[in-house]
Design a protein around this motif. Structure first.
Motif, PDB file in Angstrom:
ATOM      1  N   MET A 199      -4.280  11.181   8.518  1.00 14.56           N
ATOM      2  CA  MET A 199      -3.545  12.210   7.765  1.00 14.56           C
ATOM      3  C   MET A 199      -2.047  11.887   7.757  1.00 14.56           C
ATOM      4  O   MET A 199      -1.404  11.866   6.701  1.00 14.56           O
ATOM      5  N   ALA A 200      -1.482  11.622   8.949  1.00  8.92           N
ATOM      6  CA  ALA A 200      -0.032  11.387   9.059  1.00  8.92           C
ATOM      7  C   ALA A 200       0.381  10.110   8.334  1.00  8.92           C
ATOM      8  O   ALA A 200       1.432  10.067   7.703  1.00  8.92           O
ATOM      9  N   PHE A 201      -0.454   9.058   8.433  1.00  4.92           N
ATOM     10  CA  PHE A 201      -0.093   7.812   7.754  1.00  4.92           C
ATOM     11  C   PHE A 201      -0.157   7.995   6.235  1.00  4.92           C
ATOM     12  O   PHE A 201       0.707   7.501   5.506  1.00  4.92           O
ATOM     13  N   SER A 202      -1.160   8.729   5.768  1.00  2.00           N
ATOM     14  CA  SER A 202      -1.263   9.001   4.324  1.00  2.00           C
ATOM     15  C   SER A 202      -0.079   9.833   3.849  1.00  2.00           C
ATOM     16  O   SER A 202       0.449   9.612   2.754  1.00  2.00           O
ATOM     17  N   ILE A 203       0.361  10.788   4.683  1.00  2.00           N
ATOM     18  CA  ILE A 203       1.519  11.628   4.324  1.00  2.00           C
ATOM     19  C   ILE A 203       2.789  10.790   4.236  1.00  2.00           C
ATOM     20  O   ILE A 203       3.573  10.919   3.288  1.00  2.00           O
ATOM     21  N   ILE A 204       2.991   9.891   5.214  1.00  5.69           N
ATOM     22  CA  ILE A 204       4.222   9.091   5.188  1.00  5.69           C
ATOM     23  C   ILE A 204       4.173   8.106   4.010  1.00  5.69           C
ATOM     24  O   ILE A 204       5.184   7.885   3.328  1.00  5.69           O
ATOM     25  N   MET A 205       2.998   7.543   3.719  1.00  4.26           N
ATOM     26  CA  MET A 205       2.856   6.641   2.560  1.00  4.26           C
ATOM     27  C   MET A 205       3.198   7.374   1.261  1.00  4.26           C
ATOM     28  O   MET A 205       3.959   6.875   0.438  1.00  4.26           O
ATOM     29  N   ARG A 206       2.631   8.577   1.082  1.00  7.04           N
ATOM     30  CA  ARG A 206       2.863   9.335  -0.155  1.00  7.04           C
ATOM     31  C   ARG A 206       4.316   9.810  -0.221  1.00  7.04           C
ATOM     32  O   ARG A 206       4.900   9.843  -1.304  1.00  7.04           O
ATOM     33  N   SER A 207       4.889  10.174   0.917  1.00  8.18           N
ATOM     34  CA  SER A 207       6.279  10.650   0.931  1.00  8.18           C
ATOM     35  C   SER A 207       7.251   9.530   0.579  1.00  8.18           C
ATOM     36  O   SER A 207       8.297   9.769  -0.025  1.00  8.18           O
ATOM     37  N   ILE A 208       6.905   8.293   0.950  1.00 10.94           N
ATOM     38  CA  ILE A 208       7.772   7.157   0.623  1.00 10.94           C
ATOM     39  C   ILE A 208       7.553   6.714  -0.829  1.00 10.94           C
ATOM     40  O   ILE A 208       8.508   6.541  -1.580  1.00 10.94           O
ATOM     41  N   PHE A 209       6.289   6.532  -1.203  1.00 13.56           N
ATOM     42  CA  PHE A 209       6.001   5.887  -2.496  1.00 13.56           C
ATOM     43  C   PHE A 209       5.534   6.853  -3.590  1.00 13.56           C
ATOM     44  O   PHE A 209       5.469   6.469  -4.751  1.00 13.56           O
ATOM     45  N   SER A 210       5.178   8.077  -3.230  1.00 18.28           N
ATOM     46  CA  SER A 210       4.702   9.142  -4.139  1.00 18.28           C
ATOM     47  C   SER A 210       3.547   8.723  -5.043  1.00 18.28           C
ATOM     48  O   SER A 210       3.275   9.366  -6.044  1.00 18.28           O
ATOM     49  N   ILE A 211       2.894   7.610  -4.693  1.00 18.36           N
ATOM     50  CA  ILE A 211       1.694   7.215  -5.432  1.00 18.36           C
ATOM     51  C   ILE A 211       0.553   7.135  -4.435  1.00 18.36           C
ATOM     52  O   ILE A 211       0.770   7.014  -3.231  1.00 18.36           O
ATOM     53  N   SER A 212      -0.650   7.161  -4.934  1.00 18.55           N
ATOM     54  CA  SER A 212      -1.826   7.051  -4.078  1.00 18.55           C
ATOM     55  C   SER A 212      -2.108   5.567  -3.851  1.00 18.55           C
ATOM     56  O   SER A 212      -2.426   4.850  -4.795  1.00 18.55           O
ATOM     57  N   VAL A 213      -1.937   5.104  -2.626  1.00 18.74           N
ATOM     58  CA  VAL A 213      -2.200   3.701  -2.277  1.00 18.74           C
ATOM     59  C   VAL A 213      -3.674   3.608  -1.870  1.00 18.74           C
ATOM     60  O   VAL A 213      -4.186   4.508  -1.204  1.00 18.74           O
ATOM     61  N   PRO A 214      -4.396   2.533  -2.265  1.00 16.90           N
ATOM     62  CA  PRO A 214      -5.823   2.428  -1.922  1.00 16.90           C
ATOM     63  C   PRO A 214      -6.088   2.641  -0.426  1.00 16.90           C
ATOM     64  O   PRO A 214      -5.332   2.156   0.426  1.00 16.90           O
ATOM     65  N   GLU A 215      -7.180   3.337  -0.150  1.00 16.30           N
ATOM     66  CA  GLU A 215      -7.557   3.710   1.228  1.00 16.30           C
ATOM     67  C   GLU A 215      -7.615   2.496   2.160  1.00 16.30           C
ATOM     68  O   GLU A 215      -7.137   2.548   3.288  1.00 16.30           O
ATOM     69  N   GLU A 216      -8.188   1.371   1.659  1.00 20.98           N
ATOM     70  CA  GLU A 216      -8.318   0.174   2.512  1.00 20.98           C
ATOM     71  C   GLU A 216      -6.942  -0.339   2.936  1.00 20.98           C
ATOM     72  O   GLU A 216      -6.740  -0.788   4.060  1.00 20.98           O
ATOM     73  N   GLN A 217      -5.970  -0.267   2.002  1.00 22.94           N
ATOM     74  CA  GLN A 217      -4.622  -0.748   2.316  1.00 22.94           C
ATOM     75  C   GLN A 217      -3.941   0.168   3.330  1.00 22.94           C
ATOM     76  O   GLN A 217      -3.274  -0.301   4.250  1.00 22.94           O
ATOM     77  N   VAL A 218      -4.130   1.469   3.159  1.00 20.59           N
ATOM     78  CA  VAL A 218      -3.555   2.443   4.101  1.00 20.59           C
ATOM     79  C   VAL A 218      -4.104   2.174   5.508  1.00 20.59           C
ATOM     80  O   VAL A 218      -3.361   2.110   6.491  1.00 20.59           O
ATOM     81  N   GLN A 219      -5.430   1.992   5.594  1.00 23.45           N
ATOM     82  CA  GLN A 219      -6.083   1.741   6.894  1.00 23.45           C
ATOM     83  C   GLN A 219      -5.578   0.444   7.514  1.00 23.45           C
ATOM     84  O   GLN A 219      -5.312   0.374   8.713  1.00 23.45           O
ATOM     85  N   LYS A 220      -5.450  -0.595   6.677  1.00 25.75           N
ATOM     86  CA  LYS A 220      -5.008  -1.900   7.184  1.00 25.75           C
ATOM     87  C   LYS A 220      -3.586  -1.815   7.752  1.00 25.75           C
ATOM     88  O   LYS A 220      -3.313  -2.284   8.857  1.00 25.75           O
TER      89      LYS A 220
END
Length: 447
Positions: free
Chosen positions: A147-168
């Motif tokens: 949850m927190a990593f997805s929030i920081i990713m979206r807060s920085i880039f405001s786009i949905s980054v693929p789940e596999e990339q977020v996990q990696k």
């Protein structure tokens, strides 16, 4: 007048270094019982240092006499080697220049625009969570990390980054941090880590992480779009003295630091939240009542947060009991003295935040969960509570983290009932941040 403080013999800290690697809190608790809240010891059995859990001494180091101290190279040279020279890992004029450049991006008023991005992620993650909880118990430490990593990713880039990339990317950061901890706590084995290829392996991980972030930045720049997110704020920032933007390497270093500092601290705070709330149903009931009164059935908005006073107290108490940044250190750049305690030039001082937060001298029944400690007008000893550090180097993302924790807890508390899985013991594991050792296994049900 010189004040002598007890010293733990070098051989004892060397013998204890294996135990310390496994469970620092137990070793420190034993040390404090024997030597008091301030003593001298040897980091990894090698480097002489002063240790303190005394709020007044901590305030002296971090705030009152902060010019005499810089971040300890023990931690930050190692961390900086892998994640770059960003706000967390730099010092002096370079740090001050970067802080002045970046601070406005994290001002509370600027963060208002990120609330909808955070809420989007929460809604998306909980739609998946609804399915996952049907299968049985879930590990909330892992779920809150996602949850927190997805929030920081979206807060920085405001786009949905693929789940596999977020996990990696999240996994790479976790691996790098675990390796840095080994370098710090067992420095006498660093020659072997270099020889065996372990150091090179983690340098390759760090390079891969940087490359992934660079591609996302280039994607934004090539698109010509302007967005309301952290990346845009950083791209638009200009140095006061030159009117120029950051160069690409500095931007990448700052983004890596935001990822490292910005997701694990919040994730751990949220994992501890579900554990504590499962043990204190009265607090959960009060949160729900306050939410009903302030926002009713709608999603919590930025302007609602100041009105959710009890929820704010709960978050503060979670961070008191389990501060993600549980310890920090500084190095004296010149000789200093505090209440007769001499600190030599070049000496390391470890400031034990967890100890200040659990001190019976400064907190009534410190092991009890009591959010009311943080009610308006409550008297709290200066530097007995510092989940985001203190002084000029107070964590730049403190408002971001508090806002994120409030939004996640608010939405999940309204949506679910939950209980700790019977027989599961929750134990703190102090790495760079204080995380639950074997996770927080729980059962959740839709209300």
């Amino acid at each position: 007048m010189s004040s002598t403080i007890p010293t733990i013999p070098r051989f004892k800290t060397l013998i204890n270094s294996i135990k310390f690697l496994r469970n620092p809190l137990t070793v420190i608790r034993g040390n404090m019982a024997e030597y008091g809240h301030t003593y001298r010891f040897y980091i990894g059995g090698i480097i002489p240092a002063t240790f303190t859990a005394d709020p007044a001494f901590i305030q002296h180091i971090l705030q009152k006499n902060h010019r005499v101290y810089k971040k300890s190279p023990i931690h930050f040279d190692h961390l900086g080697h892998f994640v770059g020279k960003g706000l967390l890992t730099i010092d002096g004029d370079h740090w001050l220049r970067q802080r002045r450049l970046i601070q406005p991006s994290f001002h509370r008023s600027r963060l208002a625009s990120l609330t909808h991005l955070m809420n989007e992620v929460i809604e998306e993650r909980l739609a998946k969570f609804d399915e996952e909880i049907k299968a049985g118990p879930v590990n909330m430490a892992e779920h809150m990390m996602d949850m927190a990593f997805s929030i920081i990713m979206r807060s920085i880039f405001s786009i949905s980054v693929p789940e596999e990339q977020v996990q990696k990317m999240s996994g790479q950061i976790t691996q790098i941090q675990a390796f840095v901890i080994q370098l710090i706590r067992q420095p006498y084995l660093n020659w072997w880590r270099a020889l065996s290829g372990k150091t090179k392996e983690h340098e390759a991980l760090a390079a891969d992480l940087e490359d992934a972030i660079r591609k996302l930045v280039h994607q934004r720049q090539d698109s010509g779009e302007t967005r309301d997110d952290l990346l845009q704020m950083l791209l638009d920032s200009r140095y006061e003295d030159t009117g120029e933007a950051m160069n690409e390497q500095q931007l990448l270093d700052e983004l890596k630091i935001i990822f490292v500092a910005g997701h694990e601290t919040s994730a751990n705070g949220l994992a501890w939240a579900w554990y504590l709330l499962s043990q204190h149903q009265d607090a959960l009931t009060k949160i729900r009542e306050e939410l009903q009164q302030v926002v009713g059935e709608r999603t919590v908005a930025f302007e609602d947060l100041p009105k959710l006073e009890y929820l704010s107290q709960v978050v503060d108490e979670i961070l008191r009991m389990y501060p993600p940044a549980w310890i920090t250190d500084r190095m004296a750049v010149e000789a200093d003295e505090f209440n007769g305690i001499k600190i030599a030039k070049g000496a390391i001082v470890a400031t034990y935040i967890y100890g200040a937060h659990h001190s019976p001298e400064h907190w009534d029944n410190p092991e009890a969960f009591r959010p009311e400690r943080f009610a308006k007008n409550a008297k709290i000893t200066a530097f007995a509570y510092l989940p985001f550090g203190g002084g000029p180097r107070l964590c730049i993302g403190n408002h971001f983290a508090l806002m994120e924790m409030q939004l996640v807890i608010a939405e999940m508390a309204r949506r679910y009932d939950f209980a700790l899985e019977p027989g599961h013991e929750v134990v703190p594991q102090p790495l760079i941040t204080l995380r639950p050792k074997d996770g927080v296994w729980m059962r959740f049900w839709r209300r």
